[in-house]
Design an enzyme around this catalytic site. Structure first.
Site, PDB file in Angstrom:
ATOM      1  N   HIS A 354      32.215 -11.197   5.439  1.00  0.00           N
ATOM      2  CA  HIS A 354      32.640 -10.511   4.217  1.00  0.00           C
ATOM      3  C   HIS A 354      32.748  -9.001   4.350  1.00  0.00           C
ATOM      4  O   HIS A 354      33.005  -8.322   3.355  1.00  0.00           O
ATOM      5  CB  HIS A 354      31.679 -10.803   3.062  1.00  0.00           C
ATOM      6  CG  HIS A 354      31.723 -12.201   2.564  1.00  0.00           C
ATOM      7  ND1 HIS A 354      32.586 -12.621   1.576  1.00  0.00           N
ATOM      8  CD2 HIS A 354      31.010 -13.294   2.927  1.00  0.00           C
ATOM      9  CE1 HIS A 354      32.387 -13.903   1.332  1.00  0.00           C
ATOM     10  NE2 HIS A 354      31.436 -14.338   2.144  1.00  0.00           N
ATOM     11  N   LYS A 533      33.024  -1.772 -10.228  1.00  0.00           N
ATOM     12  CA  LYS A 533      32.578  -2.372  -8.958  1.00  0.00           C
ATOM     13  C   LYS A 533      31.349  -1.593  -8.521  1.00  0.00           C
ATOM     14  O   LYS A 533      31.008  -0.579  -9.127  1.00  0.00           O
ATOM     15  CB  LYS A 533      33.668  -2.278  -7.897  1.00  0.00           C
ATOM     16  CG  LYS A 533      34.301  -0.888  -7.777  1.00  0.00           C
ATOM     17  CD  LYS A 533      35.461  -0.853  -6.787  1.00  0.00           C
ATOM     18  CE  LYS A 533      36.772  -1.351  -7.341  1.00  0.00           C
ATOM     19  NZ  LYS A 533      37.249  -2.573  -6.728  1.00  0.00           N
ATOM     20  N   ARG A 534      30.668  -2.062  -7.470  1.00  0.00           N
ATOM     21  CA  ARG A 534      29.555  -1.288  -6.951  1.00  0.00           C
ATOM     22  C   ARG A 534      30.027   0.120  -6.580  1.00  0.00           C
ATOM     23  O   ARG A 534      31.179   0.318  -6.198  1.00  0.00           O
ATOM     24  CB  ARG A 534      28.945  -1.986  -5.726  1.00  0.00           C
ATOM     25  CG  ARG A 534      28.146  -3.223  -6.077  1.00  0.00           C
ATOM     26  CD  ARG A 534      26.958  -2.902  -6.966  1.00  0.00           C
ATOM     27  NE  ARG A 534      25.916  -2.232  -6.244  1.00  0.00           N
ATOM     28  CZ  ARG A 534      24.822  -2.833  -5.765  1.00  0.00           C
ATOM     29  NH1 ARG A 534      24.634  -4.120  -5.972  1.00  0.00           N
ATOM     30  NH2 ARG A 534      23.902  -2.154  -5.108  1.00  0.00           N
ATOM     31  N   LYS A 539      34.589   2.785  -1.640  1.00  0.00           N
ATOM     32  CA  LYS A 539      35.354   2.356  -2.814  1.00  0.00           C
ATOM     33  C   LYS A 539      35.944   3.563  -3.561  1.00  0.00           C
ATOM     34  O   LYS A 539      36.807   3.412  -4.417  1.00  0.00           O
ATOM     35  CB  LYS A 539      34.478   1.515  -3.730  1.00  0.00           C
ATOM     36  CG  LYS A 539      34.032   0.189  -3.103  1.00  0.00           C
ATOM     37  CD  LYS A 539      33.141  -0.606  -4.047  1.00  0.00           C
ATOM     38  CE  LYS A 539      32.525  -1.844  -3.414  1.00  0.00           C
ATOM     39  NZ  LYS A 539      33.439  -3.004  -3.361  1.00  0.00           N
ATOM     40  N   THR A 641      37.801  -9.015  -5.383  1.00  0.00           N
ATOM     41  CA  THR A 641      38.153 -10.143  -6.251  1.00  0.00           C
ATOM     42  C   THR A 641      38.393  -9.637  -7.666  1.00  0.00           C
ATOM     43  O   THR A 641      39.159 -10.242  -8.418  1.00  0.00           O
ATOM     44  CB  THR A 641      37.049 -11.221  -6.252  1.00  0.00           C
ATOM     45  OG1 THR A 641      35.779 -10.562  -6.350  1.00  0.00           O
ATOM     46  CG2 THR A 641      37.091 -12.043  -4.984  1.00  0.00           C
ATOM     47  N   LYS A 645      41.361 -10.455 -10.723  1.00  0.00           N
ATOM     48  CA  LYS A 645      41.092 -10.711 -12.150  1.00  0.00           C
ATOM     49  C   LYS A 645      41.935  -9.797 -13.024  1.00  0.00           C
ATOM     50  O   LYS A 645      42.480 -10.212 -14.059  1.00  0.00           O
ATOM     51  CB  LYS A 645      39.598 -10.511 -12.447  1.00  0.00           C
ATOM     52  CG  LYS A 645      38.700 -11.486 -11.709  1.00  0.00           C
ATOM     53  CD  LYS A 645      37.221 -11.086 -11.750  1.00  0.00           C
ATOM     54  CE  LYS A 645      36.445 -11.902 -10.714  1.00  0.00           C
ATOM     55  NZ  LYS A 645      35.096 -11.362 -10.453  1.00  0.00           N
TER      56      LYS A 645
END
Ligand code: NBG
Length: 796
Positions: A354, A533-534, A539, A641, A645
């Site tokens: 992952h 998100k985290r 990110k 993911t 969505k």
């Protein structure tokens, strides 16, 4: 919402009142909201249990192969609404509760979130369980029943504050304790030999005790089990010490053992070499394998059938010890020759990678291993040796400088290894597993992630789901690719108006929620631009806030230009030990305080950071989002993911060519995606450029001005140097290339804002995102695993 016509609201009412009386022991006059929630949950659970038993019987009757999904994390969130939706009882429950004078929405929201995961990896596991049940595949999820899930987050002066999460303090109806299902799990000790057999005698032991939660699929056609292990002392209580008055010592074994299942590690993609973590990993993996073999033995007498009847998926390397443990069970305990044991284990196991972030690739010091799992370390040596004998490549060993590399071990012990998006799988072959891939070119396969449409559209976005069902029927719920039938509707103004109206109503709900949580009033007409998100440097939430600051400055400079009113919404937690990520949170909150109170600009730009992001908050935010922020440094986000969505719920992406963004863009069409930034290859090259950040800053005065404002204390006037280290990092090493991608991000933001000002273009784009996102259903992903990895079948 489609409904089950065999159950009426009156049936539902009877069932609720029955459970309120006989399970909860309350009458309707005295029942509190939690009592109503439990009564409703029991009413739903009865129906789930019927499906569950039928599924179990069908699996045994068919002698079917079972899929076992071993995962340290299952981020399941709430289950009541899930159950109501999947059994199509939501309308009846709402009617029954309203008739009883209760508020159904409040009752559903009363359920605590089961936050037994950090982020995408855990949520993926939860979506997979739901899809496995929807598809009727006999399957079990195996994990740990943490007493405390992911920490609860709040803000104090803009800073993240962590409190323990306490989901088990409130009752919930979903788990069945199985006192009769427990296994002794050993640690430490020594190794002895008797003839040809090796005997490991652990010096410590705990019991793993099972708790089962049924997971029901769409329409209740099938239900599988999530079995979570809780640690118990093997010798619970020292009565002699207690009687001698030493109460603390008497309770010690129990407390020590329980520590193993006490807390979820709050790390996301960073690994901490903690003994307790390795203990947790072995604890749940060993218990799961013992349970799997017990079930196998109850049906089959020839252990050589194992790979035909059992598929075990390792969710990342956290259960990687399954390789040597299965070899130990087959070789040491059942007497199979080592080579055969290894072969059977390998054909039974498969492994999902992952992440490629080096700091997240697990490795354990050999001395820790030899202390906790001495026999496993020996077996790892043997596995390594056997692999080397077959493929003599120098330096290719599972051991590296006194560390055991769990990724390599997982690769060697798996018959299939998969990545989670096309890009990520390609990078796995070129980077971390390059040499192993060359030796085993058939082993790595791709399975792009997916999300369950039951939770992530039907349940969380009833307005849009209702519009879709009114337009094309409800076949999309378990055949999501049929959403393509909506494509021609983008020429129909009435449909687009209804699509926009659903989004507007969702935004109205979110605006009310934002006001209740933060006191900030946002305009639901503004563009809701969402990054949830985290918090992590890769990110790049700091890229987002930097651009917001630059835009705020531009608005101030030219207040009458053609701006699109925008609300930038953030949510997410930082790992408690990740100081830089926590500073990004504080910076966003500090910037929000200044920008939101600027009377010149606040009608055009607002910033909101919602605390304590979790599954339930995602269910509120995603249906209300206009724009989806997926802005990681290319090559770093394995899949994502959340990105799927948002697209499914009609929010176009602003994003880089990273993870599954690449495939989302291919599906929705390049013209319906706001692309910016460097590719993964360009990222690697850019890092070689001397002073890349300084060059980017020199070329873009907006970026320079935004950095200057942060560095000069505009957002932290009481402590002007507060963010100096962030600015230094961005001007200097800037490993995640925030500065180098800034100008293109600014351009893409401008484009998105311009399209948003043109409703006819925007809603077409949004609707096409929904119509073309059907491929991202986790049903499709699970079918891929069934065909390419597990060789498993559906029984419905
Ligand atoms: C995460 C990745 C995401 C991916 C999920 C699910 C880990 C180790 N990895 O990009 O960062 O979507 O896994 O595959 O949590």
């Amino acid at each position: 919402m489609p409904r089950d016509h065999t159950q009426t609201p009156a049936d539902m009412r009877d069932a609720i009142l029955h459970h309120l009386t006989y399970a909860i022991g309350k009458d309707a006059e005295n029942a509190k909201i939690q009592d109503w929630r439990m009564a409703l949950s029991f009413a739903v659970r009865d129906r789930i249990v019927d499906a569950w038993f039928a599924s179990t019987r069908a699996s045994y009757a068919a002698g079917a192969k079972r899929v076992y999904y071993l995962s340290m994390e299952f981020l399941i969130g709430r289950l009541l609404e899930d159950g109501l939706v999947n059994l199509r009882l939501l309308d009846q429950a709402q009617e029954a509760l309203t008739g009883l004078g209760q508020d159904p929405g409040a009752i559903i929201a009363n359920e605590p979130d089961a936050a037994l995961g950090n982020g995408g990896l855990g949520r993926l596991a939860a979506c997979f369980l739901e899809s496995l049940s929807t598809l009727g595949v006999p399957a079990y999820g195996y994990g740990i029943r943490y007493e405390h899930g992911l920490f609860a987050q709040s803000f104090q002066d803009g800073r993240q504050v962590e409190r323990p999460e306490t989901w088990l303090e409130q009752p919930h109806a979903w788990e069945f304790e199985r006192p009769e299902t427990r296994y002794r799990i050993g640690f430490g000790g020594g190794i002895g030999h008797a003839g040809n057999t090796t005997i490991w005698t652990p010096s410590e032991g705990v019991f793993a005790q099972a708790y089962d939660t049924p997971i029901v699929g769409w329409q209740g056609r099938w239900a599988n089990t999530l079995r979570l292990w809780s640690a118990r002392a093997a010798d619970p209580f020292d009565l002699d010490r207690f009687n001698a008055g030493d109460y603390e010592a008497a309770a010690e074994p129990e407390a020590m053992a329980r520590t193993i299942s006490r807390v979820l590690y709050p790390d996301d993609t960073t690994e901490r070499g903690k003994e307790l973590r390795l203990k947790q990993e072995y604890f749940f993996t060993a218990a799961s394998l013992a349970d799997i073999l017990r079930r196998f033995d109850s049906e089959h007498s020839d252990i050589r059938l194992l790979p035909k009847k059992v598929a075990i998926q390792l969710n990342d390397t956290h259960p990687a010890i399954a390789g040597p443990e299965l070899v130990r069970l087959l070789h040491d305990e059942r007497g199979l020759p080592f080579d055969e044991a290894m072969d059977l284990a390998r054909h039974t196991l498969s492994y999902t990678n992952h992440t490629l972030l080096p700091e997240a690739l697990e490795s354990w010091p050999e001395d820790l291993f030899s202390r906790l799992l001495p026999r496993h370390l020996e077996l790892i040596d043997q596995i390594d040796h056997a692999h080397y004998e077959a493929y003599p490549v120098r330096g290719l060993t599972v051991h590296d400088h006194g560390q055991v590399k769990m990724g390599d071990l997982s690769f060697i012990m798996a018959h299939k290894v998969n990545g989670v998006s096309a890009l990520h799988t390609g990078l796995m072959k070129q980077t971390v597993f390059k040499r192993l891939h060359e030796l085993h070119p058939e082993r790595i396969v791709n399975q792009t992630n997916g999300v369950t449409p039951r939770r992530w559209l039907l349940s969380c976005n009833p307005r849009l789901a209702g519009l879709i069902t009114d337009t094309m029927g409800d076949g999309w719920v378990d055949d999501l690719e049929t959403l393509r039938q909506l494509e021609p509707m983008v020429e129909d103004q009435g449909f687009l108006d209804a699509f926009a109206a659903a989004k507007a109503a969702n935004k109205g709900d979110l605006a009310a929620y934002i006001a209740s949580q933060t006191g900030i009033t946002v305009d639901p007409q503004a563009m809701f631009d969402v990054q949830i998100k985290r918090i992590h440097e890769y990110k790049r939430q700091h890229l987002n806030i930097l651009e917001a600051i630059a835009r705020w400055q531009a608005i101030k400079a030219q207040p009458n230009a053609d701006w699109t009113p925008t609300v930038r919404i953030f949510a997410g937690k930082a790992a408690p030990g990740y100081a830089f990520a926590k500073d990004i949170i504080r910076l966003i909150n500090d910037a929000a305080a200044v920008i939101n109170s600027d009377p010149d600009t606040r009608h055009l730009m607002q910033i909101v950071f919602l605390a304590n992001y979790n599954v339930s908050l995602a269910e509120k935010l995603i249906p209300a989002a206009d724009l989806s922020e997926q802005i990681s440094t290319a090559g770093k986000e394995a899949s994502g993911t959340g990105n799927m969505k948002f697209a499914l719920n009609g929010a176009p992406t602003i994003g880089t060519l990273d993870g599954a963004n690449v495939e989302i863009r291919e599906h929705v069409g390049a013209e319906n995606f706001f692309l910016f930034g460097m590719t993964a290859d360009e990222v690697v090259k850019r890092r070689e450029v001397a002073d890349h950040a300084a060059k980017a800053i020199a070329a873009d005065p907006r970026l320079a001005a935004a950095l200057k404002a942060i560095g000069g204390g505009v957002f932290s006037p009481d402590e002007p140097g507060r963010y100096a280290h962030i600015v230094d990092n961005l001007q200097g090493p800037d490993y995640f290339l925030v500065c180098s991608d800034f100008s293109d991000y600014w351009r893409a933001q401008g484009e998105a804002a311009a399209v948003y000002r043109d409703p006819s273009r925007w809603w077409r784009m949004a609707a096409l995102n929904t119509a073309r996102s059907g491929w991202f259903s986790s049903d499709r992903t699970i079918r891929g695993y069934m065909a390419d990895v597990w060789d498993a079948e559906s029984l419905i």
